[in-house]
Design a protein around this motif. Structure first.
Motif, PDB file in Angstrom:
ATOM      1  N   LYS A 179      47.406  39.172  48.674  1.00 23.75           N
ATOM      2  CA  LYS A 179      46.441  40.020  47.959  1.00 23.75           C
ATOM      3  C   LYS A 179      46.520  41.466  48.406  1.00 23.75           C
ATOM      4  O   LYS A 179      46.418  42.388  47.602  1.00 23.75           O
ATOM      5  N   THR A 186      49.865  48.514  44.192  1.00 22.56           N
ATOM      6  CA  THR A 186      49.081  49.170  43.148  1.00 22.56           C
ATOM      7  C   THR A 186      48.725  50.601  43.555  1.00 22.56           C
ATOM      8  O   THR A 186      48.848  51.539  42.763  1.00 22.56           O
ATOM      9  N   SER A 493      40.342  46.734  49.626  1.00 27.86           N
ATOM     10  CA  SER A 493      41.346  45.685  49.377  1.00 27.86           C
ATOM     11  C   SER A 493      40.797  44.338  49.851  1.00 27.86           C
ATOM     12  O   SER A 493      41.184  43.284  49.364  1.00 27.86           O
ATOM     13  N   GLY A 496      38.539  42.474  47.047  1.00 32.89           N
ATOM     14  CA  GLY A 496      39.103  41.982  45.796  1.00 32.89           C
ATOM     15  C   GLY A 496      39.942  42.975  45.018  1.00 32.89           C
ATOM     16  O   GLY A 496      40.735  42.577  44.164  1.00 32.89           O
ATOM     17  N   TRP A 497      39.785  44.274  45.273  1.00 32.49           N
ATOM     18  CA  TRP A 497      40.575  45.255  44.550  1.00 32.49           C
ATOM     19  C   TRP A 497      42.050  44.986  44.778  1.00 32.49           C
ATOM     20  O   TRP A 497      42.407  44.659  45.897  1.00 32.49           O
ATOM     21  N   ASP A 499      42.123  43.351  41.755  1.00 34.03           N
ATOM     22  CA  ASP A 499      41.766  42.328  40.781  1.00 34.03           C
ATOM     23  C   ASP A 499      40.359  42.625  40.232  1.00 34.03           C
ATOM     24  O   ASP A 499      39.374  42.527  40.973  1.00 34.03           O
ATOM     25  N   GLU A 500      40.295  42.990  38.961  1.00 39.09           N
ATOM     26  CA  GLU A 500      39.034  43.487  38.412  1.00 39.09           C
ATOM     27  C   GLU A 500      37.904  42.475  38.503  1.00 39.09           C
ATOM     28  O   GLU A 500      36.773  42.816  38.845  1.00 39.09           O
ATOM     29  N   LYS A 501      38.225  41.218  38.186  1.00 41.49           N
ATOM     30  CA  LYS A 501      37.170  40.202  38.192  1.00 41.49           C
ATOM     31  C   LYS A 501      36.625  39.965  39.596  1.00 41.49           C
ATOM     32  O   LYS A 501      35.422  39.916  39.827  1.00 41.49           O
ATOM     33  N   GLU A 502      37.550  39.843  40.528  1.00 42.38           N
ATOM     34  CA  GLU A 502      37.142  39.582  41.914  1.00 42.38           C
ATOM     35  C   GLU A 502      36.387  40.763  42.494  1.00 42.38           C
ATOM     36  O   GLU A 502      35.381  40.597  43.181  1.00 42.38           O
TER      37      GLU A 502
END
Length: 749
Positions: A179, A186, A493, A496-497, A499-502
């Motif tokens: 992750k 990104t 990070s 969840g970043w 990942d938008e949902k997380e």
RNA sequence: GCGGGAUUAGCUCAGUUGGUAGAGCAGCUCAUUUACACUGAGAAGGUCGGGGGUUCAAGUCCCUCAUCCCGCACCA
């Protein structure tokens, strides 16, 4: 020894009151308590129990979020007392917030620490197998590093638990896991697309031993006394401490205002005799020259000096490499070619002397840059590397700005508070002097740079993206990223970043409430997190920065292996308990100041844990027959006075908790519990309870209620500091048998 | 060189709008089947680094000097 002390009592001793649980008949024993209590908290519900904010009681769910991300310890070994202090301070903040009813998250993780870990493993492999990383190959070598990192990780996690950290294990992260790798790629791509990341030939700090670039902050300066030579250079006399770099020097630089050299004009050519024969030198006038130093004239070596490089850039001068990446002289050195610079220096001086060019030599003390990890002398080199342009203007949410400005504004305008505030000055002066950040490293352990190359019709194509491009002719950049690139993303990070949902689920925890870390990494880490967060999210990464100092030994010396004065936190926990260890690291320490720690100090606080234990035993015994009544009001005059005093203390310490003055709170509560509550009030209570006259009943009732009320409040207020013993006592109190655990009780108001 | 910090009891440190010097540890004296010896009571110990200034009043504010510590920058 924890022998049954009741054995020592003769048969005629006062019978033990019935409401004292058996546990209190023996001294408090942290060793048999702490692991059990930790499990109680963690297993109170699935997924980290109370450590996970989602499992907290109703009132916390409605409360404001409070969050801290753990500064991830490096997976290079075990935790030391500094880590223990960090864990104690952060756990105090977290437990305090939780008791205040906040939705409290403390998020754990570890750091791959690229260079540090790689060089540690390289050292081990070389020692055991006499092999170097290239002998093993990239794949095999990385396997070894990962194994080592995993073992370190397991040790660290165990140590974090032993300290009593109420941290949400269900959300643990690692700076080099999948992750975080996506987060890194990104972030890299975004910066690349914005033109903030560029690749170019620029001067970098080269570690000839580690065979990699290192950042300005990874260098340590060492005092060195060396010779300073004066050489005849045409009509001038130049001074240098590094004759071995002088082969290519063909520019002679002086200050434009220096009247001594007014006759020489900028750009003027002068023929002169130099080390390996006649050359033509060009006069350059530049204000970087210090007229008062040496002779006021110097020649420059742009390839191997940052200042010279900048002068050369300003005037568009030629740059020539003299020293290779292994610290050996190149063919430009003529007869000295192939020699190590250290060996060549003396010989070059001899030659110049023989040619009559040596004017004089003198002793000179200065500081030389060495690589923190390998100890090698850092050699500036011009190399093709990746950089983050900190002064590069770009469009940020519709406004023109630079990363440097973002970093300045975060503290100047956007409200990041640094404690103690004198470090704000340090922070700003660091930013003022900040140069472009070289982020590429020639090591294997770390995040591989997400850039691919191929050659089409003799032209190099570059591709940067989160995923590899299609087609087999693309080749990924061999280099990895500076470890601080991934650490910079840590506050988000881990939430969840990208990942938008997380990230949406965890968004409420950012900006995090507090960043608590050592003052030694304010530049490495604090500044980089501010850079990444303000750039990527457009918001600060944390509201408050609390900087702690170093933990030193009892005499104020640094703890080190060679001094043999290292105190291992696990040893202290084993001998005296985690509560005592924590308290010893808190009391007597303000933010930004170093702590002195001796075993005696820890021992003293173990006694305090036992004192609390016995206070409880006495209170339970002497209040037998009285039931805790939360609505009691018929206080005696003395007790009213005590209540007023205690309430004043509580509001005082609550204010100090808000101001992060934990050292004061710990000490005041310690002092109240021991020297006021136990020594004065409990002693006095013996007399009150001994009175058999019916007229004393009202006072006895009042005192019994006062003791129970106050004991409960003391336990609550001390819980963030000494979580184990307070939770254990709390659970043993008859009135609390069916109530919730102390960890989620309310902070006493 | 630039910046920051420290200097208060033998040791480690508190002392935050200026108002008669505080704690812990160590040491000293006493108490001894006590809730607790992982204990209690008591006494002792400081011209707050030196000097100057502001003020009715300075450990606290200002200036200056000294010693120690830590960053940062480096100069060929």
């Amino acid at each position: 020894m924890t022998d049954d002390i009741s054995k020592k009592k003769p048969a005629s001793a006062t019978p033990i009151p019935q409401n004292i649980p058996d546990a209190f008949l023996k001294p408090y024993d942290p060793a048999s308590t702490e692991d059990r209590i930790y499990e109680l908290w963690e297993k109170s519900s699935p997924k980290s129990g109370y450590f996970n904010p989602d499992n907290l009681p109703e009132r916390n769910q409605k409360g404001d979020p409070f969050s801290i991300v753990l500064p991830p310890p490096n997976v290079t070994g075990t935790l030391h007392m500094g880590h223990a202090a960090m864990l104690a301070i952060e756990d105090i903040m977290i437990r305090y917030a939780r008791m205040q009813g906040k939705k409290t998250l403390w998020l754990p993780g570890t750091d791959h620490a690229a260079i540090a870990t790689q060089s540690k493993v390289e050292g081990i492999i070389y020692k055991e197998e006499k092999k170097r990383r290239h002998d093993l190959g990239r794949e095999e070598f990385l396997k070894r590093v990962e194994k080592f990192a995993q073992d370190s990780h397991d040790t660290i996690v165990n140590q974090v638990r032993k300290m009593g950290s109420s941290i949400d294990w269900s959300r643990e992260a690692f700076t080099l896991d999948e992750k975080r790798n996506i987060a890194v790629r990104t972030a890299f791509k975004k910066m690349y697309d914005d033109g903030l990341i560029y690749r170019g030939h620029r001067i970098v700090n080269w570690d000839p031993k580690g065979q990699t670039t290192i950042s300005d902050d990874e260098m340590v300066y060492q005092d060195e006394t060396t010779k300073f030579y004066y050489f005849k250079y045409g009509p001038f006399t130049i001074g240098t401490a590094r004759p071995e770099t002088k082969f290519g020097d063909k520019y002679v630089v002086m200050h434009p205002d220096d009247t001594r050299f007014a006759e020489y004009k900028h750009g003027q050519k002068i023929d002169l005799e130099w080390i390996n024969g006649p050359i033509t030198a060009t006069v350059i006038k530049d204000t970087a020259i210090d007229m008062t130093f040496g002779t006021g004239v110097m020649t420059i070596t742009p390839w191997h000096s940052v200042v010279d490089f900048e002068i050369a850039e300003r005037h568009g001068l030629d740059k020539e490499q003299i020293i290779d990446s292994y610290g050996k002289l190149l063919p430009i050195a003529g007869e000295f070619s192939g020699m190590k610079i250290t060996d060549a220096r003396g010989k070059i001086v001899e030659k110049l002397k023989a040619k009559g060019l040596l004017v004089k030599e003198e002793d000179y003390s200065h500081r030389v840059a060495t690589a923190e990890r390998t100890g090698a002398l850092v050699e500036p080199q011009i190399m093709n590397q990746w950089f983050i342009g900190v002064n590069q203007e770009f469009d940020h949410n519709g406004k023109k700005t630079t990363l440097k400005q973002l970093m300045q504004n975060a503290v100047k305008k956007d409200g990041i508070k640094i404690l103690p505030d004198r470090f704000e000055k340090t922070y700003f002066s660091w930013i003022d002097n900040l140069r472009d950040w070289c982020i590429s490293r020639q090591i294997w352990y770390g995040h591989r740079i997400p850039v691919w190359y191929r050659t089409v019709d003799g032209k190099e194509e570059i591709y940067c993206d989160i995923e590899a491009p299609q087609g087999s002719d693309w080749k990924q950049d061999e280099d990895t990223l500076d470890t601080w690139f991934s650490s910079g993303l840590w506050t988000f990070s881990t939430l969840g970043w990208p990942d938008e949902k997380e990230f949406a689920k965890m968004r409420m925890y950012h900006p995090t409430s507090v960043l608590e870390t050592g003052y030694d990494i304010i530049f490495f880490w604090v500044a980089r997190m501010i850079l990444m967060s303000t750039y990527i999210l457009g918001e600060i990464p944390f509201q408050t920065v609390y900087l702690h100092g170093l933990v030193r030994d009892g005499q104020g010396r640094k703890m080190s292996k060679s001094l043999g004065n290292i105190i291992d936190p696990l040893d202290m926990v084993k001998k005296y308990g985690a509560d005592a260890t924590r308290l010893s690291l808190i009391i007597g320490t303000g933010p930004g100041n170093d702590t002195k720690l001796s075993e005696d100090k820890v021992k003293g606080y173990k006694n305090f844990a036992n004192k609390l234990w016995n206070i409880t035993r006495f209170v339970l015994g002497s209040t037998e027959g009285h039931t805790y009544d939360p609505n009691f009001t018929a206080w005696s005059a003395t007790d009213t006075q005590y209540i007023t005093e205690f309430k004043a203390l509580l509001s005082e310490v609550t204010k100090e908790m808000e101001e992060y003055k934990f050292y004061l709170v710990g000490e005041k509560l310690y002092h109240y519990a021991w020297h006021t509550f136990a020594d004065k009030i409990l002693e006095e209570s013996k007399v009150i309870f001994a009175n058999k006259d019916t007229s004393a009943f009202a006072d006895q009732k009042s005192r019994a209620q006062f003791l129970l009320h106050t004991l409960y409040s003391i336990l609550k207020a001390l819980h963030p500091f000494m979580p184990f013993v307070t939770e254990e006592i709390w659970g043993l109190l008859p009135v609390h048998k069916d109530k919730q655990h102390l960890i989620v009780e309310n902070w006493p108001a």
